[in-house]
Design an enzyme around this catalytic site. Structure first.
Site, PDB file in Angstrom:
ATOM      1  N   TYR A  47      -4.217   6.118  13.293  1.00  0.00           N
ATOM      2  CA  TYR A  47      -4.915   5.039  13.988  1.00  0.00           C
ATOM      3  C   TYR A  47      -6.425   5.203  13.789  1.00  0.00           C
ATOM      4  O   TYR A  47      -6.902   6.263  13.394  1.00  0.00           O
ATOM      5  CB  TYR A  47      -4.600   5.065  15.480  1.00  0.00           C
ATOM      6  CG  TYR A  47      -3.163   4.795  15.840  1.00  0.00           C
ATOM      7  CD1 TYR A  47      -2.303   4.120  14.978  1.00  0.00           C
ATOM      8  CD2 TYR A  47      -2.652   5.200  17.071  1.00  0.00           C
ATOM      9  CE1 TYR A  47      -0.985   3.864  15.333  1.00  0.00           C
ATOM     10  CE2 TYR A  47      -1.341   4.943  17.435  1.00  0.00           C
ATOM     11  CZ  TYR A  47      -0.510   4.282  16.559  1.00  0.00           C
ATOM     12  OH  TYR A  47       0.797   4.031  16.912  1.00  0.00           O
ATOM     13  N   SER A  48      -7.176   4.164  14.113  1.00  0.00           N
ATOM     14  CA  SER A  48      -8.632   4.282  13.956  1.00  0.00           C
ATOM     15  C   SER A  48      -9.179   5.393  14.839  1.00  0.00           C
ATOM     16  O   SER A  48     -10.150   6.061  14.466  1.00  0.00           O
ATOM     17  CB  SER A  48      -9.319   2.954  14.267  1.00  0.00           C
ATOM     18  OG  SER A  48      -8.974   2.483  15.555  1.00  0.00           O
ATOM     19  N   GLU A  49      -8.579   5.611  16.018  1.00  0.00           N
ATOM     20  CA  GLU A  49      -8.937   6.760  16.847  1.00  0.00           C
ATOM     21  C   GLU A  49      -7.720   7.271  17.619  1.00  0.00           C
ATOM     22  O   GLU A  49      -6.793   6.508  17.917  1.00  0.00           O
ATOM     23  CB  GLU A  49     -10.040   6.430  17.862  1.00  0.00           C
ATOM     24  CG  GLU A  49     -11.433   6.349  17.297  1.00  0.00           C
ATOM     25  CD  GLU A  49     -11.887   4.934  17.059  1.00  0.00           C
ATOM     26  OE1 GLU A  49     -12.985   4.742  16.498  1.00  0.00           O
ATOM     27  OE2 GLU A  49     -11.127   4.008  17.425  1.00  0.00           O
ATOM     28  N   THR A  50      -7.769   8.560  17.936  1.00  0.00           N
ATOM     29  CA  THR A  50      -6.823   9.225  18.830  1.00  0.00           C
ATOM     30  C   THR A  50      -7.644  10.032  19.819  1.00  0.00           C
ATOM     31  O   THR A  50      -8.640  10.656  19.450  1.00  0.00           O
ATOM     32  CB  THR A  50      -5.885  10.153  18.043  1.00  0.00           C
ATOM     33  OG1 THR A  50      -5.110   9.379  17.125  1.00  0.00           O
ATOM     34  CG2 THR A  50      -4.947  10.912  18.962  1.00  0.00           C
TER      35      THR A  50
ATOM     36  N   HIS B 299     -12.752   1.251  22.214  1.00  0.00           N
ATOM     37  CA  HIS B 299     -11.336   1.066  22.531  1.00  0.00           C
ATOM     38  C   HIS B 299     -10.649   2.358  22.949  1.00  0.00           C
ATOM     39  O   HIS B 299      -9.747   2.321  23.793  1.00  0.00           O
ATOM     40  CB  HIS B 299     -10.623   0.338  21.371  1.00  0.00           C
ATOM     41  CG  HIS B 299      -9.719   1.144  20.519  1.00  0.00           C
ATOM     42  ND1 HIS B 299     -10.167   1.892  19.458  1.00  0.00           N
ATOM     43  CD2 HIS B 299      -8.363   1.290  20.544  1.00  0.00           C
ATOM     44  CE1 HIS B 299      -9.126   2.467  18.880  1.00  0.00           C
ATOM     45  NE2 HIS B 299      -8.028   2.120  19.505  1.00  0.00           N
TER      46      HIS B 299
END
Length: 305
Positions: A45-48, A77
């Site tokens: 994902y774009s971030e975790t 987000h």
């Protein structure tokens, strides 16, 4: 075998499989930084995010945010989604969570207010951890090359393309219409060249392109490309939206104003996201930026380490 529990949510949407997906490791105690990075890379994902006990017990948690390639100091987000997840837990590290959460992050202390419908947490509002910081202006040709569009589509009469940040820097540029925005495609070679002027320590270059609605200039359509961070396109970027909102509020002629703005992102990806912004401007300076959005839970499980 050690395990880590996770929850995934879609952020800036109230519909599952829309918005921006986020993985939250709800108790990251015992994980090394390298393990966190490996997990973030595995999710893709774009971030975790990784939740840890706070250093200051007056705060809710310490939150570390990883992209597929690196740790970042702040992002929109991940904070909205992490607050949504933690707000739906009965307690965190033995403490009950109230309506206001405080996350310790590299960029500073992030304050979050939970959004409820009755007793159910449905989203969150976060406050940008830093005031607007503007960096160097960027040549329109560089923007056009990165986006694979003609330079004539880059609008400069309102402002030049510029680096802007409220915790994480982005190259921000306005385009002349939705057709140009839809045609944009990241050119990896041009992004590598552009990274040479990036203010980030990692020599990255993240590009946030936007178009104003002709009938409602406070309604924005946007796309964000960060291929150097293994994020070809992001369906919702709260930190970039907040930087844009603060920047446009600064440019507004009013000395004092309360400005609300909506950023619609991810449409071209089939993952429409809606980011609500609220800026406070006093004596010509933006003093507060808040980012709001809904969330929906998607998955939960355990990672074996």
């Amino acid at each position: 075998m050690p395990v880590a529990d996770f929850v995934t949510v879609d952020v800036f949407t109230d519909q599952r499989f829309f918005g921006n997906p986020l993985a939250v490791i709800t108790d990251a105690r015992g994980l090394s930084g390298d393990e966190m990075q490996a997990i973030a890379t595995e999710f893709g994902y774009s971030e975790t995010t990784f939740v840890l006990p706070p250093d200051n017990p007056a705060n809710t948690a310490r939150v570390r945010i990883f992209t597929p390639t690196t740790e970042v100091p702040f992002a929109g987000h991940p904070n909205v989604g992490t607050a949504f997840v933690l707000g739906n837990l009965p307690d965190l590290f033995g403490n009950a969570s109230g309506n206001t959460l405080r996350f310790e992050e590299i960029a500073g202390l992030v304050e979050i207010d939970l959004i409820r419908e009755g007793d159910v947490v449905v989203g969150a509002t976060i406050r940008a951890p830093r005031p607007l910081e503007l960096g160097a202006e960027i040549e329109p040709e560089r923007i056009a090359d990165c986006a694979s569009i003609g330079v004539g589509h880059v609008v400069t009469h309102n402002h030049a393309p510029v680096f802007a940040s409220v915790g994480l820097p982005f190259a921000i540029a306005e385009l002349d219409g939705l057709q140009a925005l839809a045609a944009a495609r990241p050119d990896l070679t041009s992004f590598h060249r552009a990274a040479e002027i990036s203010p980030g320590d990692q020599m990255e270059f993240s590009l946030f392109l936007y178009v104003r609605d002709a009938k409602d200039p406070l309604h924005i359509r946007a796309r964000m490309f960060a291929p150097l961070d293994n994020v070809p396109e992001d369906p919702a970027t709260g930190s970039a939206s907040a930087a844009l909102g603060a920047f446009l509020a600064t440019l507004a002629p009013e000395t004092d104003a309360d400005i609300r703005m909506t950023v619609e992102q991810g449409v071209e990806m089939g993952r429409r996201s809606v980011i609500e912004l609220a800026m406070v401007k006093r004596q010509g300076r933006v003093t507060d930026v808040r980012i709001s959005g809904s969330c929906v839970k998607v998955m939960s499980g355990r990672i074996e380490l």
